[in-house]
Design an enzyme around this catalytic site. Structure first.
Site, short mmCIF file in Angstrom:
data_model
loop_
_atom_site.label_atom_id
_atom_site.label_comp_id
_atom_site.label_asym_id
_atom_site.label_seq_id
_atom_site.Cartn_x
_atom_site.Cartn_y
_atom_site.Cartn_z
N LYS A 30 0.84 -1.19 0.00
CA LYS A 30 0.00 0.00 0.00
C LYS A 30 0.88 1.25 0.00
CE LYS A 30 -1.86 2.50 3.28
NZ LYS A 30 -1.88 3.86 2.64
N GLU A 52 10.78 1.93 9.94
CA GLU A 52 11.63 3.11 9.83
C GLU A 52 10.71 4.29 10.08
OE1 GLU A 52 12.89 6.48 8.71
OE2 GLU A 52 12.78 5.68 6.68
N CYS A 75 13.10 11.92 5.91
CA CYS A 75 13.23 11.48 7.30
C CYS A 75 14.61 11.76 7.86
CB CYS A 75 12.90 10.00 7.41
SG CYS A 75 13.94 8.93 6.39
N GLU A 115 9.13 16.42 15.76
CA GLU A 115 9.38 16.36 14.33
C GLU A 115 8.39 17.23 13.57
OE1 GLU A 115 10.27 12.94 11.00
OE2 GLU A 115 8.53 12.64 12.30
#
Length: 505
Positions: free
Chosen positions: A197, A273, A307, A409
């Site tokens: 997906k 991750e 990231c 973040e």
């Protein structure tokens, strides 16, 4: 070429212009494109125009995809040799190369990123992922141990790799094809089947890849593609499905925690991750110009939507003011614009929703007492881009280490620059984080580099560079930045069931 392939190809080609053609993106299950009764809109972050109607998978659609993947494990794919699988992966890479510009158009349409970045990084890396894992699978080592049995006769122990089974793959929107193939390629190389997906924000290149898979002759059911969202949609249906043997996910830490809970009862293998609040540290002895250029790149590449980007920058006090001034000057010179403009440096964020999140941090930083050195708002173009998801690249100073804008973040084109005085001090400040994905260290002192890098709590530390990747090396984070490692044999270890065989002599 089928009508589905022709229609998709024509639409993707037209996506290279600002005006995109409306199209339908279907699931790919058991070798066929499949429609759903429910669709959602995929819109351009450049100007808000409609790119495609995307079909959303319900539980029955996911069940069909998993069933197809299970059946394929027992079919021709399961009987292929490693060399045959490797040849198939190279054929898929050939297919991407043959349609290179279509993949570029698909990535640019969904993300709005500069065309030159999609050409030089995303698509090239997608091809490299298939080729590198195709070659690695043929040379993957097995262990051999010679030992003694209780009666002194001796024994040989050796390991063999077998497919893990049906792999559920969920990939993010920031580097769509790169990160999608980073998981699909090793999973297939190890003989697994997949149900994948892509993000609902960037479904185009994955759908085009399904065409390449089919045209390459990949057996039906080996690669299955579903579209949809997370909760109460394709993502949740996939991770909770009892027929899935392992789940690999790249995305937000909170989503990773939700998936972990979903797979806990089934004791499924997981590889995550997740997020990062990465640091860069610049010592006074660093090559100043190289460090400025490196931090500019690590802060603003892909509009900060990587990231591995540096959102926390620590600069040794003797060069702090000079460094901030240089960053301000370089940031003011960045060109924000259409993906196809010459020398464009930054495109939009992925969506208006994500822009709202980033802008909320821009406001919060001011409330927390930040000095806004550069940016902090939305650019005004006076054209269709004003309907897009653009923000200004932004630099802050003056915040304490416990400010939310320094600890949370943001995932946008932003960094906070702070001074430090001592080596041990900056190491402690870098490590005082819930995240631990990556760090960049800038210094000309080789002893310092070797001393500092191992003390940093992160899965990856660069010295005098950023985003320099060897696909054979381990990649992943610690703390809330992830579980496990990807890359090279580390990926093969995850996607393989390793069995030890003991032969008494």
């Amino acid at each position: 070429m089928s009508s589905q392939s022709a229609a998709t190809s024509a639409a993707l080609a037209s996506a290279s212009s600002t005006t995109t053609t409306r199209r339908q993106l279907h699931h790919f299950i058991d070798g066929q494109f499949v429609a759903s009764s429910k669709t959602f809109r995929n819109t351009s972050p450049v100007d808000g125009s409609l790119i495609a109607d995307v079909h959303e998978a319900d539980a029955a659609t996911v069940d069909a995809a998993v069933s197809a993947a299970q059946a394929a494990l027992k079919g021709p794919w399961g009987r292929m040799t490693v060399s045959e699988r490797s040849a198939m992966l190279h054929k898929i890479a050939d297919g991407i190369e043959a349609r290179f510009e279509e993949f570029v158009a698909a990535e640019v349409a969904d993300t709005g990123r500069p065309v030159h970045q999609a050409r030089t990084l995303d698509i090239a890396r997608g091809i490299a992922n298939f080729r590198s894992f195709a070659d690695l699978a043929k040379t993957a080592n097995t262990d051999l141990f010679q030992s003694e049995s209780a009666d002194g006769a001796g024994a040989l122990n050796y390991t063999v790799r077998k497919p893990l089974g049906v792999i559920g793959i969920i990939s993010p929107w920031n580097l769509p094809l790169l990160l999608f193939t980073w998981k699909v390629a090793p999973a297939l190389a190890c003989g697994n089947t997949v149900v994948a997906k892509p993000s609902e924000e960037s479904p185009s290149s994955a759908t085009l890849l399904a065409e390449v898979m089919r045209d390459a002759g990949l057996p039906q059911g080996v690669f299955n593609l579903i579209h949809g969202f997370g909760g109460n949609s394709a993502g949740e249906f996939l991770t909770r499905h009892p027929g899935i043997d392992a789940v690999t996910f790249t995305g937000e830490s909170k989503t990773g925690s939700t998936i972990m809970k979903a797979v806990a009862d089934g004791m499924k293998e997981i590889s995550f991750e997740l997020g990062g609040k990465n640091a860069a540290v610049v010592f006074a002895d660093a090559d100043f110009d190289a460090a400025v250029a490196g931090v500019m790149r690590s802060s603003f590449t892909n509009s900060g939507q990587v990231c591995l980007c540096s959102e926390r920058v620590y600069v040794e006090r003797p060069i702090f003011d000079r460094f901030v001034a240089a960053m301000k000057e370089k940031t003011a010179a960045l060109k924000i614009g259409y993906p196809h403009e010459a020398n464009v440096d930054m495109g939009p964020l992925i969506s208006h929703g994500h822009r709202d999140k980033v802008l909320s941090y821009y406001r919060l930083a001011v409330e927390e007492g930040a000095t806004v050195v550069a940016g902090g708002s939305v650019p005004v173009f006076g054209d269709a881009r004003d309907q897009g998801a653009y923000v200004q690249p932004t630099i802050w100073t003056g915040l304490p280490d416990n400010a939310r804008c320094v600890t949370e973040e943001i995932f946008g084109p932003v960094c906070h620059i702070a001074p430090f005085d001592r080596e041990e001090e900056v190491i402690a400040r870098i490590n005082d984080s819930d995240y631990g994905l990556a760090c960049a260290v800038w210094t000309s002192d080789l002893k310092r580099a070797h001393r500092v890098a191992p003390q940093i709590e992160a899965g990856l530390v660069w010295v005098n560079t950023w985003y320099l990747r060897d696909l054979r090396t381990p990649f992943g984070g610690v703390k809330q930045s992830g579980l496990g490692r990807e890359g090279g044999r580390y990926s093969l270890d995850f996607y393989s069931e390793i069995t030890n065989i003991c032969i008494k002599l």
